[in-house]
Design a protein around this motif. Sequence first.
Motif, PDB file in Angstrom:
ATOM      1  N   SER A   1      -2.929   1.406 -10.413  1.00 39.95           N
ATOM      2  CA  SER A   1      -1.579   1.357  -9.837  1.00 39.95           C
ATOM      3  C   SER A   1      -1.530   2.092  -8.510  1.00 39.95           C
ATOM      4  N   GLN A   2      -2.167   3.252  -8.445  1.00 40.14           N
ATOM      5  CA  GLN A   2      -2.196   4.028  -7.201  1.00 40.14           C
ATOM      6  C   GLN A   2      -2.979   3.288  -6.109  1.00 40.14           C
TER       7      GLN A   2
ATOM      8  N   LYS B   1      -0.746   0.525  -4.801  1.00 40.86           N
ATOM      9  CA  LYS B   1       0.309   1.084  -3.947  1.00 40.86           C
ATOM     10  C   LYS B   1      -0.236   1.462  -2.576  1.00 40.86           C
ATOM     11  N   GLN B   2      -1.415   2.082  -2.543  1.00 39.42           N
ATOM     12  CA  GLN B   2      -2.023   2.465  -1.265  1.00 39.42           C
ATOM     13  C   GLN B   2      -2.352   1.237  -0.431  1.00 39.42           C
TER      14      GLN B   2
ATOM     15  N   LYS C   1      -0.718  -1.542  -0.394  1.00 40.67           N
ATOM     16  CA  LYS C   1       0.534  -2.098   0.138  1.00 40.67           C
ATOM     17  C   LYS C   1       1.114  -1.222   1.233  1.00 40.67           C
ATOM     18  N   ASN C   2       0.806   0.074   1.204  1.00 35.60           N
ATOM     19  CA  ASN C   2       1.318   1.035   2.181  1.00 35.60           C
ATOM     20  C   ASN C   2       0.141   1.791   2.804  1.00 35.60           C
TER      21      ASN C   2
END
Length: 109
Positions: free
Chosen positions: A98-99, A102-103, A105-106
């Motif tokens: 998940s992390q 997220k990284q 995507k950002n």
Amino acid sequence: MSIGNRLAAQRKLHGYTQKQLARKLNLSQQVISNIEREASAPDVDFLKGTADLYQITIDELIGREAFYEVNTSIEKQILDMVKEMDGYGKELTLGIVSQVVKQGKNPNK
């Protein structure tokens, strides 16, 4: 492993006797015995009730592996590793993945 043996193994894994399982599912102990000995086949209601009781999917109950489309050898390696993990390892892996997502995507964070 046959379906009867798999169902018996799941029952034992979850700590039930045939009699206790029968009581939980509102069936007779003889029905459970017949299914496990493969004298009769489990019906859909039995499979749904048993899977719900054990809090697993019917696929997991009968030993059917989910089909995932794997596009690369890396995806296959990841899935193979996940299959070998216990529940705790899978939870940790989910957090890590998940992390990473997220990284991705950002990327500025």
